[in-house]
Write a protein that holds these residues in place. Structure first.
Motif, PDB file in Angstrom:
ATOM      1  N   ALA A   1       0.822  -1.217   0.000  1.00 46.48           N
ATOM      2  CA  ALA A   1       0.000   0.000   0.000  1.00 46.48           C
ATOM      3  C   ALA A   1       0.851   1.261   0.000  1.00 46.48           C
ATOM      4  CB  ALA A   1      -0.923  -0.008   1.219  1.00 46.48           C
ATOM      5  N   SER A   2       2.048   1.182   0.578  1.00 47.50           N
ATOM      6  CA  SER A   2       2.914   2.360   0.659  1.00 47.50           C
ATOM      7  C   SER A   2       3.852   2.484  -0.526  1.00 47.50           C
ATOM      8  CB  SER A   2       3.737   2.312   1.947  1.00 47.50           C
ATOM      9  OG  SER A   2       4.626   1.209   1.924  1.00 47.50           O
ATOM     10  N   GLY A   3       3.682   1.594  -1.492  1.00 48.05           N
ATOM     11  CA  GLY A   3       4.558   1.653  -2.655  1.00 48.05           C
ATOM     12  C   GLY A   3       5.977   1.217  -2.381  1.00 48.05           C
ATOM     13  N   LEU A   4       6.161   0.336  -1.435  1.00 53.56           N
ATOM     14  CA  LEU A   4       7.468  -0.197  -1.050  1.00 53.56           C
ATOM     15  C   LEU A   4       8.419   0.911  -0.589  1.00 53.56           C
ATOM     16  CD1 LEU A   4       6.207  -2.416  -2.997  1.00 53.56           C
ATOM     17  CD2 LEU A   4       8.527  -3.157  -3.397  1.00 53.56           C
ATOM     18  N   SER A   5       7.856   1.962   0.008  1.00 53.03           N
ATOM     19  CA  SER A   5       8.677   3.113   0.400  1.00 53.03           C
ATOM     20  C   SER A   5       9.730   2.736   1.439  1.00 53.03           C
ATOM     21  CB  SER A   5       7.786   4.227   0.951  1.00 53.03           C
ATOM     22  OG  SER A   5       7.011   3.758   2.052  1.00 53.03           O
ATOM     23  N   GLN A   6       9.409   1.757   2.316  1.00 57.24           N
ATOM     24  CA  GLN A   6      10.377   1.357   3.345  1.00 57.24           C
ATOM     25  C   GLN A   6      11.620   0.742   2.709  1.00 57.24           C
ATOM     26  OE1 GLN A   6       7.135   0.292   3.354  1.00 57.24           O
ATOM     27  NE2 GLN A   6       6.408   1.878   4.762  1.00 57.24           N
ATOM     28  N   ARG A   7      11.430  -0.140   1.767  1.00 59.56           N
ATOM     29  CA  ARG A   7      12.570  -0.797   1.133  1.00 59.56           C
ATOM     30  C   ARG A   7      13.316   0.167   0.219  1.00 59.56           C
ATOM     31  NH1 ARG A   7      11.896  -7.135   1.346  1.00 59.56           N
ATOM     32  NH2 ARG A   7      10.240  -7.195   2.882  1.00 59.56           N
ATOM     33  N   MET A   8      12.597   1.072  -0.380  1.00 61.92           N
ATOM     34  CA  MET A   8      13.264   2.085  -1.199  1.00 61.92           C
ATOM     35  C   MET A   8      14.169   2.959  -0.335  1.00 61.92           C
ATOM     36  SD  MET A   8      10.192   3.161  -3.812  1.00 61.92           S
ATOM     37  CE  MET A   8      11.204   4.358  -4.666  1.00 61.92           C
ATOM     38  N   ALA A   9      13.693   3.274   0.874  1.00 60.89           N
ATOM     39  CA  ALA A   9      14.508   4.079   1.783  1.00 60.89           C
ATOM     40  C   ALA A   9      15.769   3.335   2.216  1.00 60.89           C
ATOM     41  CB  ALA A   9      13.688   4.473   3.004  1.00 60.89           C
ATOM     42  N   LEU A  10      15.630   2.008   2.379  1.00 63.97           N
ATOM     43  CA  LEU A  10      16.781   1.193   2.768  1.00 63.97           C
ATOM     44  C   LEU A  10      17.694   0.892   1.598  1.00 63.97           C
ATOM     45  CD1 LEU A  10      14.988  -1.344   5.142  1.00 63.97           C
ATOM     46  CD2 LEU A  10      16.519   0.518   5.821  1.00 63.97           C
TER      47      LEU A  10
ATOM     48  N   THR B   1      17.317  -1.599  -0.634  1.00 60.20           N
ATOM     49  CA  THR B   1      17.567  -3.042  -0.691  1.00 60.20           C
ATOM     50  C   THR B   1      16.723  -3.694  -1.757  1.00 60.20           C
ATOM     51  OG1 THR B   1      15.868  -3.455   0.977  1.00 60.20           O
ATOM     52  CG2 THR B   1      18.115  -3.143   1.748  1.00 60.20           C
ATOM     53  N   GLY B   2      17.342  -4.549  -2.556  1.00 55.65           N
ATOM     54  CA  GLY B   2      16.606  -5.427  -3.468  1.00 55.65           C
ATOM     55  C   GLY B   2      15.903  -4.695  -4.591  1.00 55.65           C
ATOM     56  N   LYS B   3      15.106  -5.454  -5.344  1.00 55.14           N
ATOM     57  CA  LYS B   3      14.322  -4.918  -6.444  1.00 55.14           C
ATOM     58  C   LYS B   3      13.104  -4.184  -5.891  1.00 55.14           C
ATOM     59  CE  LYS B   3      15.584  -8.777  -9.484  1.00 55.14           C
ATOM     60  NZ  LYS B   3      15.067  -9.933 -10.257  1.00 55.14           N
ATOM     61  N   MET B   4      12.869  -3.001  -6.390  1.00 48.41           N
ATOM     62  CA  MET B   4      11.767  -2.193  -5.888  1.00 48.41           C
ATOM     63  C   MET B   4      10.508  -2.401  -6.720  1.00 48.41           C
ATOM     64  SD  MET B   4      13.155  -0.960  -3.336  1.00 48.41           S
ATOM     65  CE  MET B   4      14.616  -1.950  -3.126  1.00 48.41           C
ATOM     66  N   MET B   5      10.069  -3.615  -6.828  1.00 51.94           N
ATOM     67  CA  MET B   5       8.879  -3.959  -7.599  1.00 51.94           C
ATOM     68  C   MET B   5       7.959  -4.805  -6.728  1.00 51.94           C
ATOM     69  SD  MET B   5       9.377  -2.556 -10.581  1.00 51.94           S
ATOM     70  CE  MET B   5       8.292  -3.398 -11.735  1.00 51.94           C
ATOM     71  N   GLY B   6       6.644  -4.606  -6.895  1.00 55.74           N
ATOM     72  CA  GLY B   6       5.679  -5.314  -6.064  1.00 55.74           C
ATOM     73  C   GLY B   6       5.716  -6.816  -6.211  1.00 55.74           C
ATOM     74  N   PHE B   7       6.213  -7.306  -7.367  1.00 53.83           N
ATOM     75  CA  PHE B   7       6.199  -8.760  -7.567  1.00 53.83           C
ATOM     76  C   PHE B   7       7.168  -9.493  -6.653  1.00 53.83           C
ATOM     77  CE2 PHE B   7       9.385  -7.311 -10.701  1.00 53.83           C
ATOM     78  CZ  PHE B   7      10.457  -8.129 -10.363  1.00 53.83           C
ATOM     79  N   ILE B   8       8.076  -8.758  -5.973  1.00 51.64           N
ATOM     80  CA  ILE B   8       8.992  -9.449  -5.057  1.00 51.64           C
ATOM     81  C   ILE B   8       8.230 -10.080  -3.893  1.00 51.64           C
ATOM     82  CG2 ILE B   8      10.869  -7.877  -5.647  1.00 51.64           C
ATOM     83  CD1 ILE B   8      10.494  -6.590  -2.883  1.00 51.64           C
TER      84      ILE B   8
END
Length: 412
Positions: A143-152, A154-161
């Motif tokens: 729901a947040s658009g993977l903002s937490q992982r983008m901030a870190l 880490t990894g691929k920033m795509m929902g399919f992960i």
């Protein structure tokens, strides 16, 4: 015997249970980690078993389990898959794929024969809680658009992960919901927990990008309802669809192109619509070019580099680089031919025959999970991926409550 067993046995047993309980959360963090958690649990449970009893007792259980027709058929498939690697164009990667398939199976088997596996109400409640928590975290991240992982960073920033953890959580939730809801002495709080777990996983499945998970959830619901009121009809229907799907895999692409209405295709995104059919057509040509023995186990990842690619029509050759056919029956045909596909079909039928002997209340959830898992495998990921096999193995273990109860009595 429980009162005089070494303290280390209890510690190892708890450690194994904790590893399984944490699997949903670790999958949220690292979406291929299910085999690691299952392997750690297997090490702990097997260690406890070898400390609590003679090794001969563990070996006796192992021999008894491997002597069943189902186990022998699965072993025959694994042996044939290993033999087929001899005609793979890349032997070492094929061996790695074979190990990725076999290791999670061995881990689940080790837990089953350890004599220490007991999915107690406490373990089931704890697992339900971690599935709910992991599902909530996944939904929040999506729901947040993977903002937490983008901030870190880490990894691929795509929902399919999150497709892999979504599917694993779904697999684990089925036996847990059934156990919490169906026990004769289930307290109201357990049934409330089962309801919350169902809602959490359903929300995740709807919110995630995995069309395979949504298909599996729909199939699970319909099959569970039908099996609850007409178990024989449901079993026969599942068996018929299973055999038909395995049989037509080499012509799946042309069949879907011809008979699947465009109004259905248009409801899917690019990678689950026409592109998926194009991939099926490409690997279907491989299966038809090598119908008896296939191209060799584990060759799908680089099928575009295999000599058989020259026998595929130019317009379908490009998509042989798609890593896998996104269809388990077709992958079995393309890599192991009619021999491998036939052995897997026989294994599935033997499993369904075993399920038919169960009471209707126990048969329904198991049959529904079989149908759901098979439907996911026919449209989703690579057939032999370790996270998928580990998820299935853990779900099967969670259904083994009757055997676990007998083991508990033998230790009392």
């Amino acid at each position: 015997m429980r009162a005089t067993e070494p303290a280390a046995v209890g510690i190892l047993r708890i450690t194994g249970a904790v590893c399984l309980v944490l699997m949903p959360l670790v999958m949220w963090l690292a979406n291929r980690s299910a085999p690691l958690m299952l392997g750690l649990a297997a090490t702990a449970f097997l260690g406890a078993g070898l400390l609590a009893q003679p090794a001969s007792a563990v070996l006796a259980r192992l021999r008894a389990l491997l002597a069943t027709p189902l186990a022998l058929t699965v072993a025959a498939f694994l042996a044939w898959a290993l033999v087929s690697i001899s005609w793979s164009h890349k032997v070492v990667p094929s061996l790695e794929f074979w190990a990725e398939l076999v290791l999670p199976m061995a881990f689940a088997l080790a837990i089953a024969v350890s004599g220490q596996w007991r999915p107690t109400p406490a373990l089931l409640r704890a697992l339900a809680a971690t599935i709910i928590l992991a599902a909530g975290l996944l939904v929040f991240e999506l729901a947040s658009g993977l903002s937490q992982r983008m901030a870190l960073g880490t990894g691929k920033m795509m929902g399919f992960i999150f497709n892999r953890p979504t599917i694993v959580l779904f697999l684990l939730a089925v036996p847990v919901v059934h156990a919490l809801w169906s026990r004769p002495s289930s307290p109201t709080l357990d049934r409330l927990l089962a309801a919350i777990l169902t809602l959490a996983v359903a929300t995740l499945v709807i919110r995630a990008e995995s069309g395979a998970a949504r298909l599996g959830f729909a199939v699970l619901t319909l099959c569970w309802l039908l099996a609850s009121v007409a178990p024989r009809l449901a079993s026969a229907l599942v068996a018929s669809v299973f055999v038909l799907t395995m049989a037509i895999a080499p012509v799946l692409g042309p069949s879907a192109e011809r008979f699947l209405p465009s109004m259905i295709l248009n409801r899917f995104n690019a990678m689950t619509g026409q592109a998926r059919i194009d991939i099926w057509q490409s690997f279907g040509e491989v299966a038809r070019a090598r119908p008896l023995a296939g191209a060799g186990f584990g060759t799908s990842a680089t099928m575009h580099e295999h000599p058989v690619a020259a026998q595929v029509s130019p317009e379908h050759r490009t998509l042989l680089a798609a890593s896998h056919p996104h269809d388990m029956p077709l992958q079995a045909w393309a890599e192991t031919g009619v021999v491998g596909a036939g052995l897997l079909t026989l294994a599935g039928l033997l499993l369904l025959a075993r399920l038919r002997r169960l009471p209707a209340t126990e048969q329904a959830p198991r049959l529904a999970l079989f149908a759901a898992a098979f439907s996911i495998a026919t449209v989703g990921h690579g057939a032999w991926q370790g996270w998928w096999i580990a998820g299935l193995g853990a779900a099967i273990l969670l259904f083994c409550r009757d055997a676990a109860a007998r083991q508990g009595e033998s230790h009392g």
